[in-house]
Each structure stands twice: as structure tokens, then as C-alpha cells.
Design a protein around this motif. Structure first.
Motif, PDB file in Angstrom:
ATOM      1  N   ASN A  13       0.833  -1.216  -0.003  1.00 46.15           N
ATOM      2  CA  ASN A  13       0.737  -0.193  -0.144  1.00 46.15           C
ATOM      3  C   ASN A  13       1.169   1.676  -0.403  1.00 46.15           C
ATOM      4  O   ASN A  13       0.090   2.503   0.222  1.00 46.15           O
ATOM      5  N   GLY A  34      -0.433   8.890   5.912  1.00 45.29           N
ATOM      6  CA  GLY A  34      -0.512   8.083   5.007  1.00 45.29           C
ATOM      7  C   GLY A  34      -1.895   7.337   6.033  1.00 45.29           C
ATOM      8  O   GLY A  34      -2.932   6.401   5.457  1.00 45.29           O
ATOM      9  N   GLY A  35      -1.598   6.835   7.394  1.00 39.83           N
ATOM     10  CA  GLY A  35      -1.617   4.971   7.619  1.00 39.83           C
ATOM     11  C   GLY A  35      -3.014   5.666   8.110  1.00 39.83           C
ATOM     12  O   GLY A  35      -3.869   6.787   8.473  1.00 39.83           O
ATOM     13  N   LYS A  36      -3.713   4.100   8.603  1.00 34.23           N
ATOM     14  CA  LYS A  36      -5.627   3.817   8.792  1.00 34.23           C
ATOM     15  C   LYS A  36      -4.987   4.969   9.630  1.00 34.23           C
ATOM     16  O   LYS A  36      -6.626   5.744   9.643  1.00 34.23           O
ATOM     17  N   TRP A  37      -4.958   4.879  11.039  1.00 36.39           N
ATOM     18  CA  TRP A  37      -5.765   5.825  12.152  1.00 36.39           C
ATOM     19  C   TRP A  37      -4.572   6.535  12.288  1.00 36.39           C
ATOM     20  O   TRP A  37      -4.836   7.853  13.516  1.00 36.39           O
ATOM     21  N   LYS A  38      -3.724   6.859  11.961  1.00 37.39           N
ATOM     22  CA  LYS A  38      -2.728   7.958  12.136  1.00 37.39           C
ATOM     23  C   LYS A  38      -3.376   9.576  11.872  1.00 37.39           C
ATOM     24  O   LYS A  38      -2.772  10.534  13.169  1.00 37.39           O
ATOM     25  N   VAL A  39      -4.222  10.333  11.040  1.00 41.02           N
ATOM     26  CA  VAL A  39      -4.472  11.767  11.407  1.00 41.02           C
ATOM     27  C   VAL A  39      -5.616  11.097  12.566  1.00 41.02           C
ATOM     28  O   VAL A  39      -5.939  12.931  13.207  1.00 41.02           O
ATOM     29  N   ILE A  40      -6.134  11.021  12.541  1.00 43.81           N
ATOM     30  CA  ILE A  40      -7.022  10.504  13.825  1.00 43.81           C
ATOM     31  C   ILE A  40      -5.856  10.781  14.877  1.00 43.81           C
ATOM     32  O   ILE A  40      -6.601  11.580  16.157  1.00 43.81           O
ATOM     33  N   LYS A  61     -12.548   2.081  18.288  1.00 41.88           N
ATOM     34  CA  LYS A  61     -12.132   0.844  17.059  1.00 41.88           C
ATOM     35  C   LYS A  61     -11.612   0.313  16.456  1.00 41.88           C
ATOM     36  O   LYS A  61     -11.424  -0.766  16.273  1.00 41.88           O
TER      37      LYS A  61
ATOM     38  N   ASN B  13      -6.723  -0.194   4.149  1.00 44.62           N
ATOM     39  CA  ASN B  13      -6.230   0.042   3.878  1.00 44.62           C
ATOM     40  C   ASN B  13      -6.499   1.228   3.972  1.00 44.62           C
ATOM     41  O   ASN B  13      -6.362   3.018   4.096  1.00 44.62           O
ATOM     42  N   LYS B  14      -8.248   1.752   4.465  1.00 46.17           N
ATOM     43  CA  LYS B  14      -8.710   2.704   4.270  1.00 46.17           C
ATOM     44  C   LYS B  14      -8.884   3.840   5.267  1.00 46.17           C
ATOM     45  O   LYS B  14      -8.311   3.071   6.914  1.00 46.17           O
ATOM     46  N   ILE B  15      -8.399   5.244   5.535  1.00 41.30           N
ATOM     47  CA  ILE B  15      -8.125   5.970   6.714  1.00 41.30           C
ATOM     48  C   ILE B  15      -9.268   6.097   7.711  1.00 41.30           C
ATOM     49  O   ILE B  15     -11.044   6.166   6.808  1.00 41.30           O
ATOM     50  N   GLU B  16      -9.421   6.077   8.760  1.00 44.10           N
ATOM     51  CA  GLU B  16     -10.053   5.877   9.253  1.00 44.10           C
ATOM     52  C   GLU B  16     -10.489   7.456   9.493  1.00 44.10           C
ATOM     53  O   GLU B  16      -9.536   8.022  10.178  1.00 44.10           O
ATOM     54  N   THR B  27     -10.435  13.594   6.205  1.00 46.47           N
ATOM     55  CA  THR B  27     -10.338  11.698   5.952  1.00 46.47           C
ATOM     56  C   THR B  27     -11.158  11.387   5.109  1.00 46.47           C
ATOM     57  O   THR B  27      -9.896  10.759   3.470  1.00 46.47           O
TER      58      THR B  27
END
Lengths: 118, 118
Positions: A13, A34-40, A61, B13-16, B27
Motif C-alpha cells: 500500500n 497516510g496510515g489508517k489511523w494516523k490523522v485521528i 474501534k 487501507n482506508k483511513i479511519e 480523511t
DNA sequence: TTAGTTAGTATCAAAGAGGGAACCATGACT
DNA sequence: AGTCATGGTTCCCTCTTTGATACTAACTAA
């Protein structure tokens, strides 16, 4: 040999760059946030230092493994700092770095751009 | 039913996003430009309209399947426009939209931020 | 002695993404 | 009839990523 290494890094990815633009910092930047939870995680930590369990509670989650992984990568990339207190039970506090603060306004712009996407 | 659907979309790989922030446009934005080859494609198309085969030649490592997929998603999200000319052999031209042009300066900022990452 | 706490690791299985190769339509050219 | 060109699509297989679950250390409280 497989190197399980608890699931750091990526490949399938990973965002690709262009020939002659291989080190384009955009791809670097995107790979870092870009990681799945990084911006959160960054968003949540923007309001102040939190310990591991508190972050988990704010992101119900996420699994423990994923949170650990994302925090490790953010720390490795210099976006969050991690402080371990040698207590029992253990206490580990996370906070954003200057680098992450510099990113904030850009994320805000991205945010307002994103809001044009219906 | 499995719905192979040629490998569009994603999930792993979707950003949460956060609870109560589920529609945070960040997001959304990241999901739109976060694809493996999307910034390259946008970067290449910034210089002007190109047809499918020309894009391929500029990104030698991309497979036809991937290029098609990424272009479809970019089109679906309003970042590129696709024009089909009813000729034989077929001719299809791609170009960036206004929306993608608006994104450009933000990507530039992201770029300069990214360059601070060693 | 047993349970409870926190911040992780380890392990296994499921889901997903991406590559490779083959196939397709259409018309022009040989 | 056979081949080429373009822009796709489809299928299969592999590797990566993610999730779920169980386990750990180390000390405290009951």
C-alpha cells in the motif's frame, strides 16, 4: 525468514513516486500521515498529552495492536513523542511534536479542500 | 457473492475517522489522493492532457490494470476528466480538473513540509 | 493466594491489495 | 485470413495488512 516485526512498514500500500521524483517529499509526507489511523491520532493528541489507554478510549474501534503500531510509526517519523514513566502499572504518555504542529495548518487546508468533495 | 469488481475501493487501507468526526474532510481528502499512484498521475497530468498510453509510458512501473483503476477513482472523485474519442483504435484523453488544480498548492505545501523529514 | 492494573507482544486467521497474463472489440493494413 | 493498435477487463495467485485472541511483566490491594 519472513521477519514478523509486529507489522511495521508496508509495501503493498505504499504510495509510489515518479522516476526522477523518487524522493519527492509529497510521497514522503503522505506515507507519514497516510496510515489508517494516523490523522485521528494526531487530531486527538493535538488537544494535549494523553496516555495510551486514554487514546484507546477516544478511538474505540482501534485495536491495541494497531494503536501501538501507529504510535510507533508516528514516533519514528518524529510526529509524536513518547514518554515512559517507570511505574507499576506502567504509564506511557504521548504528545505531538513541533513537526506535527507545523503540519496542522496544512491539514486544515486539506480539510477545507476535502469539504468541497460533496 | 464476493463482488470482485476489478479491485476498486479499499477497506484494509482506508483511513479511519473519529467518532463524531466521521465526515471530517481530511480523511475524505486523504482517501482521495492516498492511492498508490494517484499523486504521480496528478503530477504528470498537471503538465497537460495526455492519453492513456502516454501516461503509461511516463510511469513505466505501473500496470495497465492499476492505471485504469487509479484513473477511474480519480475521475469518480472529480480530480481528472476523461474524454473518449470514438475512433479505432480507441483514443482516450485524461486531464486534471479545477478541483485538482485547487489541490496543487496544498500538495506543494505538503511537499515542503515533507522535505523537513530528512 | 488471587485478582487487578497498564502497556504492550505473540500468534493465528481472514481480508484486501497488487501483479501477471490472457482475453476482447473494432477497424485498417498486408 | 492474419496481424497490429488502443484501451480496457477478467481471472488467479501471492503477499501484506488487519483483526481477534491470548499472553506477559511487575507491583498493589484484598
Amino acid at each position: 525468514m519472513t521477519k514478523k516485526q509486529s507489522g511495521l512498514s508496508s509495501k503493498a500500500n505504499k504510495i509510489e513516486s515518479v522516476e526522477g521524483l523518487n524522493d519527492c517529499p509529497i510521497t514522503v509526507a503522505l506515507s507519514v500521515i497516510g496510515g489508517k489511523w494516523k490523522v485521528i491520532v494526531l487530531y486527538i493528541l493535538r488537544d494535549g498529552t494523553l496516555r495510551f489507554g486514554e487514546i484507546r478510549k477516544k478511538i474505540p474501534k482501534i485495536t491495541q495492536k494497531m494503536l501501538t503500531q501507529q504510535l510507533r510509526e508516528l514516533e519514528r517519523d518524529g510526529l509524536v513523542s513518547r514518554e515512559v514513566f517507570p511505574e507499576v502499572p506502567p504509564r506511557v504518555e504521548y504528545s505531538v511534536t513541533k513537526l506535527a504542529e507545523d503540519l496542522s495548518p496544512i491539514l486544515d487546508q486539506l480539510c477545507s479542500w476535502g469539504s468541497k468533495l460533496k
